[in-house]
Scaffold this motif. Structure first.
Motif: not given
Length: 595
Positions: A31-34, A132-133, A337-338, A379-380
């Motif tokens: 569940g931490l993402g690619s 990108a992220i 957050v993003l 991502p965290l």
């Protein structure tokens, strides 16, 4: 020697692919993402991990093409009219966020004891969010086309545009070299002229050259040449912008926008997608490799405090600007957050500032480590926000909650099935009430002339308010198996006069609906599969009448198996399936067994 060199290169390629193949599925499973998976894999095989790579910058330089292609694909989705509609978000919201964040982050740098020029360059580098992220995370959760996602995309576009004046500003801030004269105003105006000429050339090519080119290639029916042409457009636009002193990513974005109205848009997107995904993954691997653990170890108090301070201040600024622009608390917090990290263009800005001697190598190494760590932490932080954030009320802007209604037919859920199911009722002229609990679906439906009310179909009071107590039929068309079964049970009990008609997902779900008391249910793929099967029978040489007889037999056998399973004979039904397959030579015996 050549064989050894080739073998070494192949080992590195295999290492990159192996690290990605192992880390990304593992991190997604956790569940931490690619994105975090790629970053961790890059750190593991980089110079500060297994040491399989010693020059991550060379990989980053190549992998920047992934960001370039990503922005080209985004540009394909951004028609000029759509961009015009976003102009306030791009230039209004984007500039406000950049100015506020840049000013406060500069003060953070000064508070850490750095000079004003160094603090300003460091702050502006951190202001440039990682396109990108953020785009990857938005894409993974399906928010790219949502209104809040579109605002974030608009801000990212403005920040990408900002790299051009920032690089020019670095040239102005550079101290004159010993024995050299500072660049003249004429040289700077020449650079501006080259940039404008590059943009003009790209726009002209997009308007008058690209569509005729793709038309000729499409008529040639050479699939690989179309792919080569798609790559040529992306890389050619990036090269043209780079020669003009601008961002490669912005060149690709402009090329995508110019082709967004083209009939070849979807073909281009399909051709670019595999390269985009691989190169973007390679970019994240390179970012992970570039994290200099030796620098972090030497200056960890400064770097750790810098990461926390810069991310916290940037997040607060973004939240404040979003609230000032009348975004909801949930959207503002999500955006903060993003977008609280630095981005890939910070590396470009820091490299230019280092070359111009605005910052020294120590500041460059520390700020690079801070930006990379912020990218790795994003991502965290997004995951933690998703898990622990307090659930807020759904935004009801432009949405009307269901009130007291009467209707001949009530439809619960207005997705692809509900939209089609409504057509017959509307053609009949019967009264219709539609409810859905997805506010975006409701807003989208309004643009097509449908009046959809907000409501939770699993609540008896909502069904009553929507007119189910007087309806002749309740259609349950939602894309949630468990909820559909629950609504069928409640509707059957609360509205005994209405026929409860439900979309079933598969045979097992149909059995659940039968036990729930639904009057009619249809498996969502069954009828379309039967029609395809009939056409396949005709393709074998059968007449239309023969095909109808064969499919009637298939339908009868299916009904027989369903009755057995409904009566509790699930295993008997499965055994009958196997027996029918084995007894194809004697269908009459199998038919008798079904009875």
């Amino acid at each position: 020697m050549a064989a050894e060199a080739g073998s070494g290169s192949l080992i590195q390629v295999v290492s990159l692919l192996g690290a990605a193949v192992v880390a990304v599925p593992l991190f997604k499973r956790l569940g931490l993402g690619s994105v975090l998976g790629y970053l961790a894999a890059g750190l593991a095989i980089g110079p500060f991990g297994a040491g399989l790579f010693t020059d991550p910058q060379s990989i980053l330089h190549t992998a920047e093409l992934g960001v370039v292609m990503f922005l080209f694909v985004i540009g394909l989705e951004m028609r000029p009219s759509h961009l015009w509609n976003l102009r306030r978000s791009i230039f209004g919201l984007g500039s406000l966020q950049v100015v506020v964040c840049g000013a406060l982050l500069t003060l953070v740098g000064v508070a850490f004891g750095f000079s004003w020029p160094v603090s300003f360059i460091s702050a502006m580098g951190f202001v440039l969010t990682s396109t990108a992220i953020v785009m990857q995370l938005l894409g993974e959760r399906g928010d790219l086309a949502a209104p809040r996602g579109q605002k974030i995309v608009a801000i990212l576009l403005f920040e990408d545009l900002l790299i051009v004046p920032l690089l020019a500003l670095v040239a102005f801030m550079a101290p004159p070299a010993v024995g050299e004269v500072a660049a003249s105003a004429g040289a700077r105006w020449t650079a501006v002229g080259m940039a404008l000429a590059a943009i003009g050339a790209l726009v002209a090519a997009g308007l008058w050259l690209l569509n005729p080119l793709f038309r000729v290639l499409a008529n040639a029916k050479a699939r690989e040449v179309m792919t080569a042409a798609a790559l040529l457009v992306v890389l050619g636009a990036a090269l043209l912008m780079q020669l003009g002193g601008l961002s490669m990513a912005m060149g690709a974005f402009l090329a995508g926008v110019l082709l967004s109205e083209s009939t070849f848009r979807h073909q281009l997107e399909a051709d670019i997608e595999p390269f985009r995904g691989l190169l973007l993954g390679l970019f994240f691997l390179g970012v992970g490799m570039s994290l200099d653990l030796a620098v972090v170890a030497r200056n960890w108090p400064l770097i750790v405090s810098g990461v926390l301070a810069l991310m916290a201040v940037k997040a607060l600024c973004i939240y404040g600007v979003a609230r000032l622009a009348r975004s909801s608390h949930a959207d503002a917090l999500d955006r903060a957050v993003l977008m609280a990290q630095g981005g890939e263009f910070a590396f470009v800005l820091f490299a230019a500032a280092l070359a111009a001697r605005v910052i020294d190598p120590v500041v460059n190494a520390n700020m690079t480590a801070i930006v990379v760590l912020s990218m790795a932490l994003t991502p965290l932080t997004v995951l933690l926000h998703k898990r622990f954030a307090r659930q807020t009320a759904v935004s009801m802007d432009g949405v009307e909650a269901v009130g007291e209604h009467t209707a001949s037919v009530l439809i619960v859920g207005f997705g692809r099935v509900g939209q089609i199911a409504s057509q017959g009722v509307l053609a009949r002229g019967a009264s219709l009430t539609i409810i859905d609990n997805d506010t975006q679906v409701i807003r989208d439906a309004q643009s097509y002339g449908f009046k959809v009310y907000y409501g939770d179909g699993s609540r008896p009071d909502v069904l009553h308010a929507a007119g189910a107590h007087a309806a002749s039929a309740v259609l349950v068309c939602i894309n949630d198996r468990a909820a559909a079964t629950l609504i069928a049970e409640i509707a059957k009990e609360a509205c005994p006069q209405a026929r409860v008609l439900v979309r079933a997902f598969d045979r097992e779900h149909a059995i659940e609906l039968a036990h729930a008391g639904a009057d009619f249910f249809v498996r969502e793929t069954f009828e379309s599969a039967m029609l395809l099967g009939r056409e396949a029978v005709i393709a074998t040489g059968a007449s239309a009448e023969e095909a109808d007889e064969v499919m009637a037999e298939v339908r009868r056998r299916d009904a027989g198996r369903f009755d057995l399973e409904l009566a509790g004979g699930l295993f008997a039904g499965r055994a009958l399936v196997l027996r029918n397959l084995a007894d194809k030579a004697a269908p009459e015996d199998a038919a008798q067994a079904a009875h």
